[in-house]
Design a protein around this motif. Sequence first.
Motif, PDB file in Angstrom:
ATOM      1  N   UNK A   1       0.327  17.654  -6.967  1.00 39.70           N
ATOM      2  CA  UNK A   1      -0.060  18.266  -5.697  1.00 39.70           C
ATOM      3  C   UNK A   1      -1.189  17.575  -4.961  1.00 39.70           C
ATOM      4  N   UNK A   2      -1.539  16.361  -5.405  1.00 39.10           N
ATOM      5  CA  UNK A   2      -2.653  15.645  -4.768  1.00 39.10           C
ATOM      6  C   UNK A   2      -2.206  14.879  -3.531  1.00 39.10           C
ATOM      7  N   UNK A   3      -0.955  14.412  -3.550  1.00 35.27           N
ATOM      8  CA  UNK A   3      -0.418  13.653  -2.416  1.00 35.27           C
ATOM      9  C   UNK A   3       0.840  14.320  -1.896  1.00 35.27           C
ATOM     10  N   UNK A   4       1.174  14.017  -0.646  1.00 36.59           N
ATOM     11  CA  UNK A   4       2.385  14.582  -0.056  1.00 36.59           C
ATOM     12  C   UNK A   4       3.594  13.702  -0.389  1.00 36.59           C
ATOM     13  N   UNK A   5       4.771  14.305  -0.255  1.00 38.00           N
ATOM     14  CA  UNK A   5       6.023  13.575  -0.459  1.00 38.00           C
ATOM     15  C   UNK A   5       6.081  12.352   0.464  1.00 38.00           C
ATOM     16  N   UNK A   6       5.614  12.577   1.698  1.00 40.42           N
ATOM     17  CA  UNK A   6       5.645  11.521   2.710  1.00 40.42           C
ATOM     18  C   UNK A   6       4.857  10.289   2.253  1.00 40.42           C
ATOM     19  N   UNK A   7       3.718  10.533   1.616  1.00 38.85           N
ATOM     20  CA  UNK A   7       2.901   9.410   1.157  1.00 38.85           C
ATOM     21  C   UNK A   7       3.606   8.622   0.052  1.00 38.85           C
ATOM     22  N   UNK A   8       4.361   9.333  -0.786  1.00 37.85           N
ATOM     23  CA  UNK A   8       5.107   8.660  -1.847  1.00 37.85           C
ATOM     24  C   UNK A   8       6.192   7.776  -1.239  1.00 37.85           C
ATOM     25  N   UNK A   9       6.890   8.321  -0.247  1.00 34.83           N
ATOM     26  CA  UNK A   9       7.963   7.567   0.414  1.00 34.83           C
ATOM     27  C   UNK A   9       7.396   6.321   1.098  1.00 34.83           C
ATOM     28  N   UNK A  10       6.265   6.480   1.770  1.00 30.95           N
ATOM     29  CA  UNK A  10       5.640   5.331   2.443  1.00 30.95           C
ATOM     30  C   UNK A  10       5.237   4.261   1.433  1.00 30.95           C
ATOM     31  N   UNK A  11       4.745   4.702   0.288  1.00 30.49           N
ATOM     32  CA  UNK A  11       4.358   3.765  -0.775  1.00 30.49           C
ATOM     33  C   UNK A  11       5.568   2.944  -1.210  1.00 30.49           C
ATOM     34  N   UNK A  12       6.716   3.625  -1.351  1.00 30.44           N
ATOM     35  CA  UNK A  12       7.938   2.936  -1.792  1.00 30.44           C
ATOM     36  C   UNK A  12       8.434   1.958  -0.735  1.00 30.44           C
ATOM     37  N   UNK A  13       8.306   2.346   0.528  1.00 31.28           N
ATOM     38  CA  UNK A  13       8.769   1.481   1.617  1.00 31.28           C
ATOM     39  C   UNK A  13       7.946   0.192   1.660  1.00 31.28           C
ATOM     40  N   UNK A  14       6.626   0.330   1.512  1.00 30.23           N
ATOM     41  CA  UNK A  14       5.761  -0.863   1.534  1.00 30.23           C
ATOM     42  C   UNK A  14       6.108  -1.772   0.357  1.00 30.23           C
ATOM     43  N   UNK A  15       6.342  -1.181  -0.812  1.00 32.64           N
ATOM     44  CA  UNK A  15       6.690  -1.998  -1.977  1.00 32.64           C
ATOM     45  C   UNK A  15       8.022  -2.714  -1.759  1.00 32.64           C
ATOM     46  N   UNK A  16       8.997  -1.972  -1.255  1.00 39.19           N
ATOM     47  CA  UNK A  16      10.310  -2.567  -0.980  1.00 39.19           C
ATOM     48  C   UNK A  16      10.153  -3.756  -0.030  1.00 39.19           C
ATOM     49  N   UNK A  17       9.373  -3.565   1.026  1.00 39.22           N
ATOM     50  CA  UNK A  17       9.168  -4.625   2.018  1.00 39.22           C
ATOM     51  C   UNK A  17       8.487  -5.836   1.381  1.00 39.22           C
TER      52      UNK A  17
END
Lengths: 174, 83
Positions: A134-150
């Motif tokens: 509950x420390x981070x939002x789902x959105x932040x996790x998705x953004x993290x994955x997108x940056x890694x993918x890129x």
Amino acid sequence: MKTHEFTIIASGLDPQADDFEDRFFAAGCDDATLSFQKGVIIVEFHREAVSFSTAVASAYEAVLRAGAKVERIEPDHLVSLSEIAERAGLSRQAISLYTRAERGADFPGPVARVTSKHPLWDWPEVAEWLFERGTLSREEVVQARIVKEANCHLEANGVADDNFTKRLEAVEGV
Amino acid sequence: MARNRHPDKEIEEAVAYAEGLGWRVIPISGHAWGRLYCAQADRDGCMISVWSTPRSAGNHARDIIRAVGRCPHQEKEASDEDA
């Protein structure tokens, strides 16, 4: 539409050239601030778009149109202990305890520079762990994955191919 | 030092802030209003481009201040580097 903040690290253009800024302006980068530090071009975007992946992909295209080479997207997916603390809004000490499993079981292990004094963690893994608590939002996790993918794509190919946008959008669609 | 003021108040404040820390302002023609150069005046120095009319003046002004803060050549006022 939401405004998405991220940075593109670029190379291949002379920041002293008369047309340095005009190239980026013509490519639609007037929603970014250009700087040249540590020998690299830094393009900090505040881009309005329907989604984070769309914002990153369109900014990537724009930097290419300006004539520069895209090296990496930040905030980077490899993070130090201090960066984890900063991104999570927690103290460095709290994160340090998590990594020693005194307070949080199953905290992801470091993935790079593991034998050094300052190891690095994979931000998507850590973000997922923090999300589950509950420390981070789902959105932040998705953004993290997108940056890694890129970044993984840029590392592997040197340049992004035609599927770059699709790949980023696929990550967001999960 | 007489220089042209930036027409936007927030950006002008960011430029003045950089100047206060030893940065130089060089005017330029085109879509950029000027360039800020840090005290390190060789190729390793930092440069920040200041737009005449960015999409958002407020965002641009904050970015300028943040980029100034990233300069590794700043006189050692804040000496506690992130370990």
